[in-house]
Design a protein around this motif. Structure first.
Motif, mmCIF file in Angstrom:
data_model
loop_
_atom_site.group_PDB
_atom_site.id
_atom_site.type_symbol
_atom_site.label_atom_id
_atom_site.label_comp_id
_atom_site.label_asym_id
_atom_site.label_seq_id
_atom_site.Cartn_x
_atom_site.Cartn_y
_atom_site.Cartn_z
ATOM 1 N N ARG A 42 -13.952 4.564 4.696
ATOM 2 C CA ARG A 42 -13.736 3.528 3.680
ATOM 3 C C ARG A 42 -12.435 3.715 2.914
ATOM 4 N N SER A 43 -11.946 4.937 2.820
ATOM 5 C CA SER A 43 -10.688 5.154 2.094
ATOM 6 C C SER A 43 -9.532 4.454 2.792
ATOM 7 N N ILE A 44 -9.510 4.467 4.113
ATOM 8 C CA ILE A 44 -8.468 3.763 4.867
ATOM 9 C C ILE A 44 -8.728 2.258 4.864
ATOM 10 N N ALA A 45 -9.997 1.882 4.980
ATOM 11 C CA ALA A 45 -10.339 0.455 5.010
ATOM 12 C C ALA A 45 -9.919 -0.239 3.722
ATOM 13 N N ASN A 46 -10.077 0.429 2.608
ATOM 14 C CA ASN A 46 -9.691 -0.170 1.327
ATOM 15 C C ASN A 46 -8.181 -0.353 1.216
ATOM 16 N N SER A 47 -7.419 0.468 1.932
ATOM 17 C CA SER A 47 -5.958 0.363 1.823
ATOM 18 C C SER A 47 -5.386 -0.800 2.635
ATOM 19 N N ILE A 48 -6.135 -1.320 3.623
ATOM 20 C CA ILE A 48 -5.593 -2.423 4.429
ATOM 21 C C ILE A 48 -6.266 -3.757 4.149
ATOM 22 N N ARG A 49 -7.256 -3.790 3.301
ATOM 23 C CA ARG A 49 -7.968 -5.043 3.016
ATOM 24 C C ARG A 49 -7.019 -6.056 2.368
ATOM 25 N N ASN A 50 -7.069 -7.320 2.819
ATOM 26 C CA ASN A 50 -6.267 -8.449 2.318
ATOM 27 C C ASN A 50 -4.765 -8.278 2.561
ATOM 28 N N LYS A 51 -4.385 -7.483 3.534
ATOM 29 C CA LYS A 51 -2.974 -7.327 3.878
ATOM 30 C C LYS A 51 -2.693 -8.060 5.187
ATOM 31 N N ASP A 52 -1.416 -8.418 5.402
ATOM 32 C CA ASP A 52 -1.024 -9.002 6.670
ATOM 33 C C ASP A 52 -1.297 -8.008 7.796
ATOM 34 N N VAL A 53 -1.521 -8.523 8.990
ATOM 35 C CA VAL A 53 -1.861 -7.661 10.118
ATOM 36 C C VAL A 53 -0.722 -6.692 10.425
ATOM 37 N N SER A 54 0.524 -7.164 10.373
ATOM 38 C CA SER A 54 1.643 -6.275 10.684
ATOM 39 C C SER A 54 1.743 -5.132 9.667
ATOM 40 N N GLU A 55 1.523 -5.460 8.399
ATOM 41 C CA GLU A 55 1.565 -4.418 7.361
ATOM 42 C C GLU A 55 0.396 -3.457 7.512
ATOM 43 N N TYR B 117 -4.165 -12.254 8.661
ATOM 44 C CA TYR B 117 -4.319 -11.179 7.682
ATOM 45 C C TYR B 117 -5.739 -10.646 7.742
ATOM 46 N N VAL B 118 -5.945 -9.440 7.245
ATOM 47 C CA VAL B 118 -7.259 -8.795 7.275
ATOM 48 C C VAL B 118 -8.068 -9.361 6.118
ATOM 49 N N SER B 119 -8.950 -10.293 6.408
ATOM 50 C CA SER B 119 -9.699 -10.939 5.329
ATOM 51 C C SER B 119 -10.911 -10.116 4.919
ATOM 52 N N GLU B 120 -11.512 -9.427 5.872
ATOM 53 C CA GLU B 120 -12.713 -8.667 5.555
ATOM 54 C C GLU B 120 -12.759 -7.439 6.441
ATOM 55 N N ILE B 121 -13.076 -6.306 5.847
ATOM 56 C CA ILE B 121 -13.298 -5.084 6.615
ATOM 57 C C ILE B 121 -14.450 -4.339 5.950
ATOM 58 N N MET B 122 -15.466 -4.065 6.745
ATOM 59 C CA MET B 122 -16.656 -3.397 6.231
ATOM 60 C C MET B 122 -16.934 -2.152 7.055
ATOM 61 N N ILE B 123 -17.299 -1.089 6.369
ATOM 62 C CA ILE B 123 -17.707 0.139 7.035
ATOM 63 C C ILE B 123 -19.151 0.385 6.617
ATOM 64 N N ASN B 124 -20.073 0.180 7.547
ATOM 65 C CA ASN B 124 -21.486 0.403 7.265
ATOM 66 C C ASN B 124 -21.942 1.707 7.893
ATOM 67 N N GLU B 125 -23.051 2.208 7.386
ATOM 68 C CA GLU B 125 -23.568 3.467 7.874
ATOM 69 C C GLU B 125 -24.377 3.247 9.145
ATOM 70 N N GLY B 126 -24.129 4.065 10.140
ATOM 71 C CA GLY B 126 -24.888 4.015 11.385
ATOM 72 C C GLY B 126 -25.969 5.086 11.370
ATOM 73 N N PRO B 127 -26.554 5.367 12.510
ATOM 74 C CA PRO B 127 -27.574 6.422 12.556
ATOM 75 C C PRO B 127 -26.940 7.801 12.382
ATOM 76 N N ARG B 128 -27.768 8.757 12.052
ATOM 77 C CA ARG B 128 -27.285 10.130 11.865
ATOM 78 C C ARG B 128 -27.856 11.019 12.952
ATOM 79 N N MET B 129 -26.964 11.855 13.505
ATOM 80 C CA MET B 129 -27.442 12.874 14.433
ATOM 81 C C MET B 129 -27.813 14.093 13.593
#
Length: 149
Positions: free
Chosen positions: A53-66, A105-117
């Motif tokens: 999520r730390s990376i996802a928050n940095s690219i949200r609502n930015k142009d794809v090239s950026e 542009y990146v309009s939405e990016i979500m990181i959800n939790e999957g299963p745990r090993m």
């Protein structure tokens, strides 16, 4: 959607339309709208959601090239995984819907939790701790900024 007269459930004679007819009209109405977004999903990525999520928050609502430049120069593992997902979303937009990659542009990016090993970690005196290896589901949506105006 309910304000549109062509897809209301009430017919001209005052009776209600069958549900199947209503849904068919609704789908036809949805299909007539221009497509302005594309999605890509990566499931079961072996990275914890909090780290991604730390990376996802940095690219949200930015142009794809950026956003791609940010992901290329980031040394984190999550940046490589999100980069692949973003490239897949851009390819879906270009090939499936005929959108121009320069206008996206990146309009939405979500990181959800999957299963745990769950793995056992041996400790002293014959005990064991549970080690949880987390997984993530990554959803990326790109939109055409020119189509929204």
């Amino acid at each position: 959607m309910a304000s549109n007269k062509e897809i209301t459930r009430v017919q001209e004679d005052g009776k209600r339309a069958k549900r199947s007819v209503y849904h068919q009209k609704r789908k036809e109405h949805e299909a007539s709208k221009p497509i302005v977004e594309a999605r890509a999903v990566t499931k079961y990525a072996r990275i914890s959601p909090t780290k991604a999520r730390s990376i996802a928050n940095s690219i949200r609502n930015k142009d794809v090239s950026e956003a791609l430049q940010i992901l290329i120069f980031s040394p984190k593992k999550s940046a490589r995984i999100i980069y692949k997902t973003l490239m897949s979303a851009v390819a879906n937009a270009e090939n499936n819907f005929g959108l121009n990659a320069e206008n996206l542009y990146v309009s939405e990016i979500m990181i959800n939790e999957g299963p745990r090993m769950k793995r056992l970690w041996p400790r002293s005196h014959g005990r064991a701790d549970v080690l949880q290896k987390r997984m993530s589901h990554i959803y990326v949506t790109v939109r055409d900024k020119n189509a929204e105006k």
